[in-house]
Every structure is written in C-alpha cells, then in structure tokens.
Design a protein around this motif. Structure first.
Motif, PDB file in Angstrom:
ATOM      1  N   LEU A  14      82.774 -13.927  26.786  1.00 23.22           N
ATOM      2  CA  LEU A  14      82.931 -12.486  26.650  1.00 23.22           C
ATOM      3  C   LEU A  14      82.422 -11.760  27.886  1.00 23.22           C
ATOM      4  CD1 LEU A  14      81.395 -12.270  23.067  1.00 23.22           C
ATOM      5  CD2 LEU A  14      83.827 -12.368  23.652  1.00 23.22           C
ATOM      6  N   ALA A  15      83.135 -10.704  28.278  1.00 25.81           N
ATOM      7  CA  ALA A  15      82.680  -9.799  29.328  1.00 25.81           C
ATOM      8  C   ALA A  15      82.227  -8.520  28.633  1.00 25.81           C
ATOM      9  CB  ALA A  15      83.811  -9.510  30.307  1.00 25.81           C
ATOM     10  N   VAL A  16      81.038  -8.022  28.991  1.00 30.79           N
ATOM     11  CA  VAL A  16      80.477  -6.863  28.299  1.00 30.79           C
ATOM     12  C   VAL A  16      79.788  -5.914  29.274  1.00 30.79           C
ATOM     13  CG1 VAL A  16      80.179  -8.080  26.096  1.00 30.79           C
ATOM     14  CG2 VAL A  16      78.356  -8.143  27.783  1.00 30.79           C
ATOM     15  N   PRO A  17      79.967  -4.601  29.072  1.00 33.77           N
ATOM     16  CA  PRO A  17      79.279  -3.641  29.934  1.00 33.77           C
ATOM     17  C   PRO A  17      77.803  -3.468  29.544  1.00 33.77           C
ATOM     18  CG  PRO A  17      80.745  -2.502  28.418  1.00 33.77           C
ATOM     19  CD  PRO A  17      80.966  -3.972  28.224  1.00 33.77           C
ATOM     20  N   ASP A  18      77.481  -3.698  28.271  1.00 32.54           N
ATOM     21  CA  ASP A  18      76.096  -3.572  27.784  1.00 32.54           C
ATOM     22  C   ASP A  18      75.472  -4.967  27.640  1.00 32.54           C
ATOM     23  OD1 ASP A  18      77.824  -4.275  25.739  1.00 32.54           O
ATOM     24  OD2 ASP A  18      76.878  -2.981  24.246  1.00 32.54           O
ATOM     25  N   TYR A  19      75.447  -5.681  28.742  1.00 29.31           N
ATOM     26  CA  TYR A  19      75.036  -7.083  28.814  1.00 29.31           C
ATOM     27  C   TYR A  19      73.681  -7.342  28.143  1.00 29.31           C
ATOM     28  CZ  TYR A  19      73.612 -11.444  31.149  1.00 29.31           C
ATOM     29  OH  TYR A  19      73.169 -12.707  31.432  1.00 29.31           O
ATOM     30  N   ASP A  20      72.657  -6.563  28.495  1.00 30.73           N
ATOM     31  CA  ASP A  20      71.318  -6.802  27.939  1.00 30.73           C
ATOM     32  C   ASP A  20      71.288  -6.604  26.428  1.00 30.73           C
ATOM     33  OD1 ASP A  20      70.162  -7.437  30.436  1.00 30.73           O
ATOM     34  OD2 ASP A  20      69.909  -5.304  30.892  1.00 30.73           O
ATOM     35  N   LYS A  21      71.990  -5.584  25.947  1.00 27.21           N
ATOM     36  CA  LYS A  21      72.058  -5.326  24.500  1.00 27.21           C
ATOM     37  C   LYS A  21      72.765  -6.487  23.797  1.00 27.21           C
ATOM     38  CE  LYS A  21      73.845  -2.008  21.150  1.00 27.21           C
ATOM     39  NZ  LYS A  21      74.592  -0.751  20.977  1.00 27.21           N
ATOM     40  N   GLY A  48      72.463 -27.460  16.537  1.00 24.29           N
ATOM     41  CA  GLY A  48      73.310 -28.349  15.761  1.00 24.29           C
ATOM     42  C   GLY A  48      74.716 -28.509  16.298  1.00 24.29           C
ATOM     43  N   SER A  49      75.111 -27.668  17.251  1.00 27.57           N
ATOM     44  CA  SER A  49      76.451 -27.778  17.822  1.00 27.57           C
ATOM     45  C   SER A  49      76.492 -28.925  18.823  1.00 27.57           C
ATOM     46  CB  SER A  49      76.838 -26.483  18.540  1.00 27.57           C
ATOM     47  OG  SER A  49      78.060 -26.648  19.247  1.00 27.57           O
ATOM     48  N   PRO A  50      77.581 -29.671  18.868  1.00 32.81           N
ATOM     49  CA  PRO A  50      77.703 -30.729  19.873  1.00 32.81           C
ATOM     50  C   PRO A  50      77.984 -30.167  21.272  1.00 32.81           C
ATOM     51  CG  PRO A  50      79.711 -30.584  18.592  1.00 32.81           C
ATOM     52  CD  PRO A  50      78.717 -29.642  17.960  1.00 32.81           C
ATOM     53  N   GLU A  51      78.321 -28.884  21.355  1.00 32.27           N
ATOM     54  CA  GLU A  51      78.638 -28.265  22.638  1.00 32.27           C
ATOM     55  C   GLU A  51      77.372 -27.750  23.329  1.00 32.27           C
ATOM     56  OE1 GLU A  51      81.460 -28.454  24.102  1.00 32.27           O
ATOM     57  OE2 GLU A  51      82.527 -29.288  22.390  1.00 32.27           O
ATOM     58  N   SER A  52      77.376 -27.754  24.647  1.00 30.02           N
ATOM     59  CA  SER A  52      76.231 -27.277  25.422  1.00 30.02           C
ATOM     60  C   SER A  52      75.984 -25.792  25.219  1.00 30.02           C
ATOM     61  CB  SER A  52      76.448 -27.553  26.906  1.00 30.02           C
ATOM     62  OG  SER A  52      76.548 -28.934  27.125  1.00 30.02           O
ATOM     63  N   TYR A  53      77.049 -25.038  24.982  1.00 26.87           N
ATOM     64  CA  TYR A  53      76.923 -23.621  24.652  1.00 26.87           C
ATOM     65  C   TYR A  53      78.133 -23.197  23.835  1.00 26.87           C
ATOM     66  CZ  TYR A  53      80.130 -22.700  28.562  1.00 26.87           C
ATOM     67  OH  TYR A  53      81.205 -22.691  29.416  1.00 26.87           O
ATOM     68  N   VAL A  54      77.968 -22.111  23.055  1.00 28.30           N
ATOM     69  CA  VAL A  54      79.059 -21.632  22.204  1.00 28.30           C
ATOM     70  C   VAL A  54      79.510 -20.222  22.582  1.00 28.30           C
ATOM     71  CG1 VAL A  54      78.508 -23.150  20.269  1.00 28.30           C
ATOM     72  CG2 VAL A  54      77.470 -20.858  20.393  1.00 28.30           C
ATOM     73  N   VAL A  55      78.661 -19.482  23.300  1.00 20.17           N
ATOM     74  CA  VAL A  55      79.005 -18.146  23.786  1.00 20.17           C
ATOM     75  C   VAL A  55      78.571 -18.033  25.236  1.00 20.17           C
ATOM     76  CG1 VAL A  55      78.549 -15.652  23.588  1.00 20.17           C
ATOM     77  CG2 VAL A  55      78.798 -17.033  21.515  1.00 20.17           C
ATOM     78  N   ARG A  56      79.485 -17.529  26.066  1.00 20.49           N
ATOM     79  CA  ARG A  56      79.122 -17.200  27.452  1.00 20.49           C
ATOM     80  C   ARG A  56      79.286 -15.694  27.585  1.00 20.49           C
ATOM     81  NH1 ARG A  56      83.042 -17.392  32.379  1.00 20.49           N
ATOM     82  NH2 ARG A  56      83.357 -15.355  31.449  1.00 20.49           N
ATOM     83  N   LEU A  57      78.214 -15.016  28.007  1.00 22.98           N
ATOM     84  CA  LEU A  57      78.254 -13.575  28.238  1.00 22.98           C
ATOM     85  C   LEU A  57      78.279 -13.309  29.730  1.00 22.98           C
ATOM     86  CD1 LEU A  57      75.625 -12.077  25.762  1.00 22.98           C
ATOM     87  CD2 LEU A  57      78.099 -11.993  25.588  1.00 22.98           C
ATOM     88  N   ARG A  58      79.156 -12.384  30.133  1.00 24.11           N
ATOM     89  CA  ARG A  58      79.258 -12.015  31.550  1.00 24.11           C
ATOM     90  C   ARG A  58      79.151 -10.499  31.654  1.00 24.11           C
ATOM     91  NH1 ARG A  58      83.418 -10.203  34.710  1.00 24.11           N
ATOM     92  NH2 ARG A  58      84.981 -10.550  33.086  1.00 24.11           N
ATOM     93  N   ARG A  59      78.278 -10.047  32.574  1.00 19.08           N
ATOM     94  CA  ARG A  59      78.139  -8.608  32.828  1.00 19.08           C
ATOM     95  C   ARG A  59      79.425  -8.119  33.495  1.00 19.08           C
ATOM     96  NH1 ARG A  59      73.350  -6.020  33.150  1.00 19.08           N
ATOM     97  NH2 ARG A  59      72.290  -7.984  33.581  1.00 19.08           N
ATOM     98  N   ALA A  60      80.021  -7.044  32.944  1.00 20.63           N
ATOM     99  CA  ALA A  60      81.264  -6.505  33.485  1.00 20.63           C
ATOM    100  C   ALA A  60      81.357  -5.018  33.171  1.00 20.63           C
ATOM    101  CB  ALA A  60      82.458  -7.231  32.883  1.00 20.63           C
ATOM    102  N   GLU A  61      82.205  -4.319  33.898  1.00 17.91           N
ATOM    103  CA  GLU A  61      82.391  -2.889  33.646  1.00 17.91           C
ATOM    104  C   GLU A  61      83.191  -2.645  32.371  1.00 17.91           C
ATOM    105  OE1 GLU A  61      83.700  -0.510  36.910  1.00 17.91           O
ATOM    106  OE2 GLU A  61      82.437  -1.596  38.333  1.00 17.91           O
ATOM    107  N   GLU A  62      84.144  -3.522  32.087  1.00 19.45           N
ATOM    108  CA  GLU A  62      84.975  -3.393  30.889  1.00 19.45           C
ATOM    109  C   GLU A  62      84.693  -4.517  29.903  1.00 19.45           C
ATOM    110  OE1 GLU A  62      89.198  -2.381  30.892  1.00 19.45           O
ATOM    111  OE2 GLU A  62      88.975  -2.188  33.061  1.00 19.45           O
TER     112      GLU A  62
END
Length: 106
Positions: A14-21, A48-62
């Motif tokens: 996900l790309a989010v403008p309110d990254y810290d929130k 418990g997930s076999p994956e290294s991560y399940v959500v990636r957050l990216r700081r973005a304007e939109e």
C-alpha cells in the motif's frame, strides 16, 4: 481440468500519505510486527504466517494499492501462470524471476 496454480496471498503493498498513522494502525490495532524498513517503506509481518511480511507500507502523496502478491508452489508454476497471462493478452511489466526485496522469492 484447469489446475489452480496460485496457493496463497503473500502480501499487499500500500502507498499512503499518512504513513506514520497507518504504520501505527497496522502495528497497533492489527498487531503486525515491523521486520524491515528503508526510507519511507516498512515491511510488516504477521505471527504464524509463512511469509516474511504480509503488508508493505510506502510513504506517498496519493493513497493507492501498489501490488497484491500471490504465492505458487514453485518457479515452474509461476512461469506457467505468466505464459497464461501473456496468451490472454496481458502485458507483463517484467518476466518472472528472482525477487530481491525482503521476503525474496521467484
């Protein structure tokens, strides 16, 4: 009979403008754990997930959905899926290959 080659959901990016929130929400409310971070991108794992991560957050304007990543049993299945997409007229940005981001894979 068509074989189902996708086995599971690996992660959502996900790309989010309110990254810290959003980081506080996914870590606090959802209980995900930050496992890696790099200049405005955080990788969050689920216990418990076999994956290294399940959500990636990216700081973005939109706000936007960057990527939905699915898993397959092996590289040959990934190649088969790519060929099916190409045969159906889907334009691939890149061909299947080794992934060098956290979590790795093919």
């Amino acid at each position: 009979m068509n074989a189902r080659l996708l086995t599971h959901l690996r992660h959502v990016d996900l790309a989010v403008p309110d990254y810290d929130k959003q980081l506080d929400f996914y870590a606090g409310v959802w209980g995900l754990t930050k496992v890696a971070e790099d200049s405005g991108i955080s990788f969050l794992a689920a216990e418990g997930s076999p994956e290294s991560y399940v959500v990636r957050l990216r700081r973005a304007e939109e706000k936007r959905l960057d990527l939905v990543s699915y898993g397959a049993a092996n590289p040959a299945d990934v190649d088969t899926l790519a060929e099916r997409l190409l045969a159906g007229g889907v334009e691939l940005i890149t061909r299947p290959g080794k992934v060098d981001t956290p979590g790795g894979g093919y």
